[in-house]
Design a protein around this motif. Structure first.
Motif, PDB file in Angstrom:
ATOM      1  N   GLN A   1      66.117  47.274 -28.778  1.00 55.96           N
ATOM      2  CA  GLN A   1      65.096  47.086 -29.912  1.00 55.96           C
ATOM      3  C   GLN A   1      65.150  48.395 -30.656  1.00 55.96           C
ATOM      4  O   GLN A   1      65.288  48.266 -32.116  1.00 55.96           O
ATOM      5  CB  GLN A   1      63.599  47.025 -29.557  1.00 55.96           C
ATOM      6  CG  GLN A   1      63.331  45.768 -28.763  1.00 55.96           C
ATOM      7  CD  GLN A   1      62.667  44.885 -29.610  1.00 55.96           C
ATOM      8  OE1 GLN A   1      62.223  45.006 -30.868  1.00 55.96           O
ATOM      9  NE2 GLN A   1      62.219  43.877 -28.860  1.00 55.96           N
ATOM     10  N   TYR A   2      65.003  49.513 -30.122  1.00 59.70           N
ATOM     11  CA  TYR A   2      64.896  50.861 -30.791  1.00 59.70           C
ATOM     12  C   TYR A   2      66.066  51.735 -31.047  1.00 59.70           C
ATOM     13  O   TYR A   2      65.917  52.997 -30.721  1.00 59.70           O
ATOM     14  CB  TYR A   2      63.583  51.405 -30.447  1.00 59.70           C
ATOM     15  CG  TYR A   2      62.396  50.665 -30.467  1.00 59.70           C
ATOM     16  CD1 TYR A   2      61.670  50.254 -31.689  1.00 59.70           C
ATOM     17  CD2 TYR A   2      61.957  49.867 -29.346  1.00 59.70           C
ATOM     18  CE1 TYR A   2      60.609  49.442 -31.780  1.00 59.70           C
ATOM     19  CE2 TYR A   2      60.780  49.072 -29.374  1.00 59.70           C
ATOM     20  CZ  TYR A   2      59.980  49.082 -30.283  1.00 59.70           C
ATOM     21  OH  TYR A   2      59.108  48.130 -30.463  1.00 59.70           O
ATOM     22  N   GLY A   3      67.220  51.294 -31.115  1.00 58.81           N
ATOM     23  CA  GLY A   3      68.467  52.030 -31.193  1.00 58.81           C
ATOM     24  C   GLY A   3      68.417  53.198 -32.101  1.00 58.81           C
ATOM     25  O   GLY A   3      69.257  54.107 -31.682  1.00 58.81           O
TER      26      GLY A   3
ATOM     27  N   THR B   1      54.792  39.808 -25.939  1.00 59.86           N
ATOM     28  CA  THR B   1      56.195  40.077 -26.617  1.00 59.86           C
ATOM     29  C   THR B   1      56.697  41.178 -25.893  1.00 59.86           C
ATOM     30  O   THR B   1      56.051  41.862 -24.795  1.00 59.86           O
ATOM     31  CB  THR B   1      55.935  40.710 -27.981  1.00 59.86           C
ATOM     32  OG1 THR B   1      55.025  41.837 -28.089  1.00 59.86           O
ATOM     33  CG2 THR B   1      55.388  39.830 -29.102  1.00 59.86           C
ATOM     34  N   PRO B   2      58.119  41.480 -25.780  1.00 57.05           N
ATOM     35  CA  PRO B   2      58.834  42.183 -24.988  1.00 57.05           C
ATOM     36  C   PRO B   2      58.417  43.575 -25.039  1.00 57.05           C
ATOM     37  O   PRO B   2      58.370  44.348 -23.892  1.00 57.05           O
ATOM     38  CB  PRO B   2      60.289  42.098 -25.253  1.00 57.05           C
ATOM     39  CG  PRO B   2      60.252  40.752 -26.100  1.00 57.05           C
ATOM     40  CD  PRO B   2      59.046  40.825 -26.624  1.00 57.05           C
ATOM     41  N   ALA B   3      57.914  44.135 -26.333  1.00 52.22           N
ATOM     42  CA  ALA B   3      57.810  45.741 -26.381  1.00 52.22           C
ATOM     43  C   ALA B   3      56.362  45.936 -26.524  1.00 52.22           C
ATOM     44  O   ALA B   3      55.725  44.961 -26.722  1.00 52.22           O
ATOM     45  CB  ALA B   3      58.597  46.066 -27.555  1.00 52.22           C
ATOM     46  N   ARG B   4      55.779  47.089 -26.563  1.00 52.14           N
ATOM     47  CA  ARG B   4      54.330  47.526 -26.580  1.00 52.14           C
ATOM     48  C   ARG B   4      54.271  48.871 -27.012  1.00 52.14           C
ATOM     49  O   ARG B   4      55.159  49.788 -26.850  1.00 52.14           O
ATOM     50  CB  ARG B   4      53.759  47.400 -25.328  1.00 52.14           C
ATOM     51  CG  ARG B   4      54.365  48.041 -24.062  1.00 52.14           C
ATOM     52  CD  ARG B   4      53.924  47.301 -22.646  1.00 52.14           C
ATOM     53  NE  ARG B   4      52.569  47.305 -22.476  1.00 52.14           N
ATOM     54  CZ  ARG B   4      51.815  48.022 -21.806  1.00 52.14           C
ATOM     55  NH1 ARG B   4      52.405  49.173 -21.165  1.00 52.14           N
ATOM     56  NH2 ARG B   4      50.597  47.866 -21.777  1.00 52.14           N
ATOM     57  N   ARG B   5      53.232  49.195 -27.809  1.00 53.74           N
ATOM     58  CA  ARG B   5      52.894  50.267 -28.337  1.00 53.74           C
ATOM     59  C   ARG B   5      52.759  51.291 -27.237  1.00 53.74           C
ATOM     60  O   ARG B   5      53.194  52.675 -27.362  1.00 53.74           O
ATOM     61  CB  ARG B   5      51.525  50.195 -29.043  1.00 53.74           C
ATOM     62  CG  ARG B   5      50.982  51.607 -29.460  1.00 53.74           C
ATOM     63  CD  ARG B   5      49.641  51.462 -30.201  1.00 53.74           C
ATOM     64  NE  ARG B   5      48.907  52.826 -30.232  1.00 53.74           N
ATOM     65  CZ  ARG B   5      47.963  53.211 -30.963  1.00 53.74           C
ATOM     66  NH1 ARG B   5      47.498  52.210 -31.608  1.00 53.74           N
ATOM     67  NH2 ARG B   5      47.527  54.317 -31.127  1.00 53.74           N
ATOM     68  N   SER B   6      52.316  51.072 -26.090  1.00 56.76           N
ATOM     69  CA  SER B   6      52.157  52.053 -25.042  1.00 56.76           C
ATOM     70  C   SER B   6      53.295  52.759 -24.538  1.00 56.76           C
ATOM     71  O   SER B   6      53.190  53.987 -24.064  1.00 56.76           O
ATOM     72  CB  SER B   6      51.512  51.349 -23.645  1.00 56.76           C
ATOM     73  OG  SER B   6      51.776  52.120 -22.601  1.00 56.76           O
ATOM     74  N   THR B   7      54.688  52.306 -24.966  1.00 61.73           N
ATOM     75  CA  THR B   7      56.008  52.832 -24.791  1.00 61.73           C
ATOM     76  C   THR B   7      55.692  54.239 -25.457  1.00 61.73           C
ATOM     77  O   THR B   7      56.205  55.113 -24.922  1.00 61.73           O
ATOM     78  CB  THR B   7      56.908  52.070 -25.005  1.00 61.73           C
ATOM     79  OG1 THR B   7      57.089  51.104 -24.179  1.00 61.73           O
ATOM     80  CG2 THR B   7      58.200  52.682 -24.970  1.00 61.73           C
ATOM     81  N   PHE B   8      55.345  54.161 -26.712  1.00 65.88           N
ATOM     82  CA  PHE B   8      55.118  55.425 -27.532  1.00 65.88           C
ATOM     83  C   PHE B   8      54.248  56.324 -27.238  1.00 65.88           C
ATOM     84  O   PHE B   8      54.325  57.605 -27.316  1.00 65.88           O
ATOM     85  CB  PHE B   8      55.459  54.953 -29.013  1.00 65.88           C
ATOM     86  CG  PHE B   8      56.692  53.923 -29.346  1.00 65.88           C
ATOM     87  CD1 PHE B   8      57.835  54.525 -29.076  1.00 65.88           C
ATOM     88  CD2 PHE B   8      56.367  52.733 -29.314  1.00 65.88           C
ATOM     89  CE1 PHE B   8      59.000  53.563 -29.463  1.00 65.88           C
ATOM     90  CE2 PHE B   8      57.232  51.846 -29.612  1.00 65.88           C
ATOM     91  CZ  PHE B   8      58.610  52.051 -29.736  1.00 65.88           C
TER      92      PHE B   8
ATOM     93  N   ALA C   1      54.698  45.136 -40.794  1.00 65.37           N
ATOM     94  CA  ALA C   1      53.810  45.871 -39.699  1.00 65.37           C
ATOM     95  C   ALA C   1      53.333  44.785 -38.655  1.00 65.37           C
ATOM     96  O   ALA C   1      52.198  44.693 -38.279  1.00 65.37           O
ATOM     97  CB  ALA C   1      52.720  46.774 -40.204  1.00 65.37           C
ATOM     98  N   ARG C   2      54.455  44.018 -38.169  1.00 66.35           N
ATOM     99  CA  ARG C   2      54.002  42.868 -37.030  1.00 66.35           C
ATOM    100  C   ARG C   2      55.289  42.626 -36.350  1.00 66.35           C
ATOM    101  O   ARG C   2      56.562  42.941 -36.734  1.00 66.35           O
ATOM    102  CB  ARG C   2      53.519  41.572 -37.472  1.00 66.35           C
ATOM    103  CG  ARG C   2      52.236  41.686 -38.064  1.00 66.35           C
ATOM    104  CD  ARG C   2      51.471  40.420 -38.103  1.00 66.35           C
ATOM    105  NE  ARG C   2      51.029  39.766 -36.948  1.00 66.35           N
ATOM    106  CZ  ARG C   2      50.027  39.917 -36.615  1.00 66.35           C
ATOM    107  NH1 ARG C   2      49.036  40.573 -37.329  1.00 66.35           N
ATOM    108  NH2 ARG C   2      49.424  39.173 -35.499  1.00 66.35           N
ATOM    109  N   PRO C   3      55.358  42.211 -35.217  1.00 62.57           N
ATOM    110  CA  PRO C   3      56.700  41.925 -34.356  1.00 62.57           C
ATOM    111  C   PRO C   3      57.343  40.645 -35.247  1.00 62.57           C
ATOM    112  O   PRO C   3      56.610  39.992 -35.758  1.00 62.57           O
ATOM    113  CB  PRO C   3      56.267  41.301 -32.980  1.00 62.57           C
ATOM    114  CG  PRO C   3      54.645  41.985 -32.788  1.00 62.57           C
ATOM    115  CD  PRO C   3      54.249  42.030 -33.983  1.00 62.57           C
TER     116      PRO C   3
END
Length: 441
Positions: free
Chosen positions: A347-349, A320-327, A170-172
């Motif tokens: 990332q999340y294919g 980092t490129p992604a973020r929790r805010s997307t979800f 549970a980390r990048p």
């Protein structure tokens, strides 16, 4: 108090694990063809014991409050059924608890199609990232490898030499790729650089573009519905919500003088005049929710209401490129706006199929905004309102795929595949393909 909590947690986990295995081994095998999973039993030093150190890393955070409800954290308020103060770094606990409910568990590892290793690697990394072993981060994972190979059941590893094993970290992935010859003060550990563990599939919050063994799975949000009624009630609220704001950015950064995408977003929002929205159908063209210093992380009320009122949620990369805010945004029915492919598309294919991105998101190159002065508001205003409505429906359609429903949820809600279900399906297929490749070599 924490010792009592750990003891109780261990008893519950052991009981549920035993009950699950007894029940699942009696199921009709054809229902679980190619889906059988064995949970590898590990000494508590690799998982449960790590929870007892929850207050020992002040440079990180005291994560004791977020252990409640099997990693969901405390409820946002006493009467809440679906909303929790979830810390995304508790995904290892959340995943472990859900694995105990998986319908195709087997106590016989030789019968399994995959082996789940309930190692809390992200929590174990804290002693290397923030604790006394910061100068020994190259050793992260070696003791786990020794146990997997030489522990109580060495045949489980030697059957496929780890190709059928998987774990959640549970980390990048960027936090686990420190080169062995780098400066010891370089942030990160060398877990994913260990040749001994190259064969193991690692499910991480973010993955790098090239290593085959990594796969990103969604950050946990604060939304964990227990049944179909609560889920559908939230979906109806998302659909009914009046979108008064064209675009929203919830986050921190962008305050320095150095040109970057977050700074450009802040400047554009701050320069919008009070009359700019006239004739657009929106009351505001841009809203900023300041989440600096992590003040929003455990309080979804701070950002969820603004997200419900916005048509588009900007998701610029940060550390980092992604973020929790997307979800979080998808849960709110807010159409994501990405500024580079690594923020989600690459990332999340498994959870957000790459071929559907144009149906539920907007892509704007960050270079065009930062270096060429492209106005984000102009791009979003140019999208027809009918298309915006269709995109929002697609976002709502994707919602179950990125949420982690509550453990023990009702049968009705289990008919909708959530982030955990899709992660398991993807993992089983990846392991199956990998074993076929190895057999053909």
């Amino acid at each position: 108090m924490i010792t009592n909590f750990i003891t109780l947690f261990f008893i519950c986990v052991f009981f549920l694990f035993t009950l699950s295995v007894i029940c699942q081994d009696s199921d009709i095998e054809t229902d679980c063809t190619n889906r059988w999973i064995h949970i590898r039993r590990l000494p508590p030093q690799f998982n449960l014991d790590l929870l007892s150190n929850c207050s020992e890393y002040p440079l990180f955070d005291n994560f004791c409050p977020y252990l409640a409800n099997h990693g969901f954290g405390k409820k946002t308020h006493n009467k809440s059924h679906s909303w929790y103060r979830t810390d995304p770094f508790m995904l290892e606990l959340i995943f472990h608890r859900r694995m105990l409910e998986y319908p195709c568990l087997t106590s016989d590892p030789s019968h399994a199609n995959a082996i789940y290793v309930p190692y809390y690697g992200g929590l174990d990394s804290l002693k290397f990232l923030y604790g006394p072993e910061v100068n020994s981060s190259y050793q992260h994972g070696l003791d786990l490898y020794e146990y997997l190979v030489h522990g109580d059941l060495p045949d489980v590893w030697s059957r496929h030499y780890g190709h059928d094993h998987f774990m959640v970290m549970a980390r990048p992935a960027w936090d686990f790729n420190q080169p062995f010859d780098s400066d010891p003060m370089y942030f990160g550990t060398s877990f994913l650089e260990l040749p001994e563990l190259f064969n193991v599939t690692a499910l991480t919050l973010e993955s790098r573009a090239f290593p085959w063994q990594e796969q990103a799975i969604p950050y946990p949000t604060s939304f964990h519905p227990p049944n179909l009624a609560f889920f559908e009630s939230w979906v109806n609220r998302v659909r009914r919500s009046r979108r008064k704001t064209l675009m929203l950015f919830a986050g921190g950064g962008g305050s320095s003088s150095k040109p970057n995408i977050r700074r450009s977003i802040r400047l554009e929002c701050e320069n919008v005049t009070s009359t700019s929205a006239n004739g657009t159908g929106y009351e505001k063209l841009c809203e900023l929710v300041d989440c600096s210093s992590g003040i929003c992380q455990h309080d979804p009320i701070k950002f969820m209401k603004p997200m419900l009122q916005a048509s588009f949620c900007l998701q610029p990369p940060g550390d980092t490129p992604a973020r929790r805010s997307t979800f979080d945004g998808i849960i709110a029915g807010c159409i994501p706006v990405f500024f580079e492919d690594l923020s989600a598309k690459k990332q999340y294919g498994w959870h957000l199929p790459e071929e559907k991105y144009e149906e539920f998101s907007v892509s704007i190159r960050k270079e065009d905004v930062v270096s060429k002065g492209l106005n984000i508001i102009d791009v979003l205003k140019s999208i027809p309102r009918g298309q915006v409505r269709r995109m929002r429906e697609k976002v709502i359609e994707m919602m179950p795929r990125v949420m982690y429903r509550k453990h023990g949820s009702s049968l009705g809600l289990r008919t909708k595949k959530d982030a955990f279900d899709i992660s398991i399906e993807g993992t089983l297929e990846r392991i199956r393909s990998r074993l076929l490749e190895v057999a053909a070599q």
